[in-house]
Design a protein around this motif. Structure first.
Motif, mmCIF file in Angstrom:
data_model
loop_
_atom_site.group_PDB
_atom_site.id
_atom_site.type_symbol
_atom_site.label_atom_id
_atom_site.label_comp_id
_atom_site.label_asym_id
_atom_site.label_seq_id
_atom_site.Cartn_x
_atom_site.Cartn_y
_atom_site.Cartn_z
ATOM 1 N N ARG A 431 0.815 -1.221 0.000
ATOM 2 C CA ARG A 431 0.000 0.000 0.000
ATOM 3 C C ARG A 431 0.848 1.269 0.000
ATOM 4 O O ARG A 431 0.348 2.369 -0.234
ATOM 5 C CB ARG A 431 -0.946 0.000 1.197
ATOM 6 C CG ARG A 431 -0.288 0.218 2.551
ATOM 7 C CD ARG A 431 -1.350 0.351 3.622
ATOM 8 N NE ARG A 431 -0.789 0.635 4.927
ATOM 9 C CZ ARG A 431 -1.515 0.969 5.993
ATOM 10 N NH1 ARG A 431 -2.839 1.049 5.894
ATOM 11 N NH2 ARG A 431 -0.951 1.221 7.143
ATOM 12 N N MET A 432 2.168 1.108 0.257
ATOM 13 C CA MET A 432 3.065 2.257 0.235
ATOM 14 C C MET A 432 3.657 2.501 -1.150
ATOM 15 O O MET A 432 4.540 3.352 -1.313
ATOM 16 C CB MET A 432 4.189 2.044 1.257
ATOM 17 C CG MET A 432 3.681 1.898 2.689
ATOM 18 S SD MET A 432 4.988 1.618 3.890
ATOM 19 C CE MET A 432 5.759 3.236 3.911
ATOM 20 N N GLU A 433 3.166 1.792 -2.163
ATOM 21 C CA GLU A 433 3.689 1.920 -3.521
ATOM 22 C C GLU A 433 3.717 3.361 -4.023
ATOM 23 O O GLU A 433 4.668 3.748 -4.732
ATOM 24 C CB GLU A 433 2.874 1.033 -4.469
ATOM 25 C CG GLU A 433 3.515 0.797 -5.829
ATOM 26 C CD GLU A 433 3.225 1.912 -6.821
ATOM 27 O OE1 GLU A 433 3.990 2.065 -7.796
ATOM 28 O OE2 GLU A 433 2.222 2.644 -6.607
ATOM 29 N N PRO A 434 2.743 4.223 -3.683
ATOM 30 C CA PRO A 434 2.824 5.619 -4.144
ATOM 31 C C PRO A 434 4.076 6.366 -3.663
ATOM 32 O O PRO A 434 4.432 7.400 -4.237
ATOM 33 C CB PRO A 434 1.547 6.255 -3.577
ATOM 34 C CG PRO A 434 0.595 5.107 -3.454
ATOM 35 C CD PRO A 434 1.434 3.942 -3.050
ATOM 36 N N LEU A 435 4.746 5.860 -2.631
ATOM 37 C CA LEU A 435 5.958 6.511 -2.134
ATOM 38 C C LEU A 435 7.217 6.021 -2.831
ATOM 39 O O LEU A 435 8.326 6.466 -2.483
ATOM 40 C CB LEU A 435 6.092 6.289 -0.622
ATOM 41 C CG LEU A 435 5.077 7.017 0.265
ATOM 42 C CD1 LEU A 435 5.305 6.680 1.724
ATOM 43 C CD2 LEU A 435 5.141 8.524 0.054
#
Length: 446
Positions: A431-435
């Motif tokens: 879920r941290m892929e946008p970072l």
């Protein structure tokens, strides 16, 4: 002991020591300056590349033969790469220019060796504290708040304000820590906005449940305790250490605060045609008792931590929430096991099993991770190639962090580093892929 009394006692002790000293020596000055470009490579609407400019200055020197001090000042400037240093050129006044430059006191302390002939050392002021044994992560983290200024740097920590004593009694060392001011974890604006988006998404079911068909107006607030005031405890840490058959052993106690604000209380307040939802965040008080070990097995270094964590039982006031959505205040165990090895060809490898990262501070948050870290140097240490892999064992999501640095000369270094989060959007690291980010830098140190 209250903060004012503690500060008064320390001021008297240090003044007496300084009064008996000699003239001040010229301080040693070190400086590091550089630029770093962060390029988002994740699936995000915040796709502006950022230009970070920074300068770090450290002054360190003797005040007497037994007293010395350090002052570290960091200066940061952030702009987009489309408009480099616009935050300086666009300002109309010097005051506005000053506000554009973020100034951080990294360390500012006095170190006193054997005051009045006692077998102890004393450090007073803002300082980095590590009471654990893990490499880049520790389960004994109440005095090591995270500093996530850059998405590619996951193991940086903030200094805390307080007092440290190391008392030497034969084969034993007793370390005491008193934290006099709360130090919240520090996040970059991009990281902070990411977590705010996650919180907003998680609040949607709550808002729908409280609305009853009416619009809901969420009103968040954060309550920051002033340590030692209003029935709020100071942060306190105690460690007793010794060496047994070549292994360093420490028994550690910490009483402090989780450095990340967490939802503490929820209240509904009916209004004309809508409902105000009061969302109060606070800093969770926590007690930790840990046993740490570090040593060697043949040529390999080994270390371990085993920690009992007990959140404050009276912190949460979330009776309005459904029981299944409330954070747990149950006590729980965290641990880590690690080993590393230096190879003859200059390569280094490090492996850690971690139960519970610092941002997982209640029982229902815990996950198990495998962390692999390695590097290899070339060309007489001028070139360094490194990589880190973090895998969440519960769902298989992971973070991959490759990097390379090259010394152009003794003072100038080029760096390139990336972090890529892999996994589904409902998985721990996925879920941290946008970072996900690539960072390119040029660093000058002298």
């Amino acid at each position: 002991m209250k903060v004012k009394k503690l500060q008064t006692v320390l001021a008297i002790i240090i003044s007496a020591i300084l009064a008996s000293g000699t003239a001040l020596a010229a301080p040693e000055v070190s400086m590091e300056s550089g630029v770093k470009v962060e390029i988002p490579i994740g699936d995000t609407t915040d796709d502006d590349s950022l230009l970070h400019t920074y300068t770090k200055i450290d002054l360190e020197g003797e005040l007497t033969e037994t007293v010395w001090g350090k002052l570290g000042l960091d200066f940061y400037l952030q702009d987009t790469t489309a408009r480099p240093w616009a935050s300086l050129w666009d300002t109309k006044t010097t005051a506005a220019t000053d506000q554009a430059i973020e100034t951080v006191v990294d360390e500012a302390y006095l170190f006193v060796m054997e005051p009045y002939g006692l077998p102890l050392d004393l450090k007073v002021g803002r300082q980095h504290v590590n009471m654990g044994r893990g490499d880049g992560v520790t389960t004994l983290n109440l005095f090591a708040p995270a500093s996530l200024r850059y998405a590619t740097e996951l193991s940086e920590n903030m200094p805390i304000g307080g007092v440290r004593t190391d008392w030497y009694l034969g084969d034993y060392t007793i370390t005491g820590i008193v934290q006099t001011k709360l130090t919240p974890a520090a996040y970059s604006e991009r990281v902070q906005n990411f977590y705010l988006d996650i919180a907003a998404e998680e609040l949607k079911p709550l808002l729908e449940a409280f609305g009853g068909g009416l619009p809901v107006n969420p009103i968040p607030s954060v309550v920051t305790p002033k340590l030692g005031k209003d029935d709020t405890d100071l942060g306190v840490g105690v460690a007793v250490g010794t060496n047994y058959f070549g292994y360093d052993l420490d028994l550690v106690y910490q009483h402090g605060y989780v450095a990340i604000p967490t939802l503490q209380a929820v209240a509904a307040e009916p209004a004309d045609g809508y409902v105000n939802l009061l969302l109060t965040q606070g800093y969770l008080p926590m007690d930790k008792v840990g046993l740490t070990m570090a040593g060697a097995v043949r040529d390999a270094g080994v270390w371990a931590e085993f920690t009992y964590n007990r959140p404050d039982q009276d912190f949460f006031a979330l009776d309005l929430l459904p029981k299944e959505t409330r954070p747990s205040d149950a006590a729980y165990l965290t641990w880590l096991l690690g080993a590393d090895y230096f190879f003859a060809n200059g390569a280094y490898a490090n492996l850690q099993y971690v139960k519970g990262l610092p941002q997982e501070y209640t029982e229902d948050m815990l996950n198990d991770y495998l962390v692999v870290d390695a590097y290899q140097t070339f060309k007489s240490d001028m070139l360094k190639v490194e990589g880190q892999l973090m895998v969440c064992l519960g769902d298989g999501s992971m973070a991959v962090i490759p990097g390379v640095s090259y010394k152009l000369n003794d003072d100038l270094t080029l760096t390139a580093k990336a972090i890529k989060f892999l996994g589904d959007s409902n998985e721990t690291l996925g879920r941290m892929e946008p970072l996900s980010t690539v960072a390119l830098g040029l660093n000058w140190a002298f």
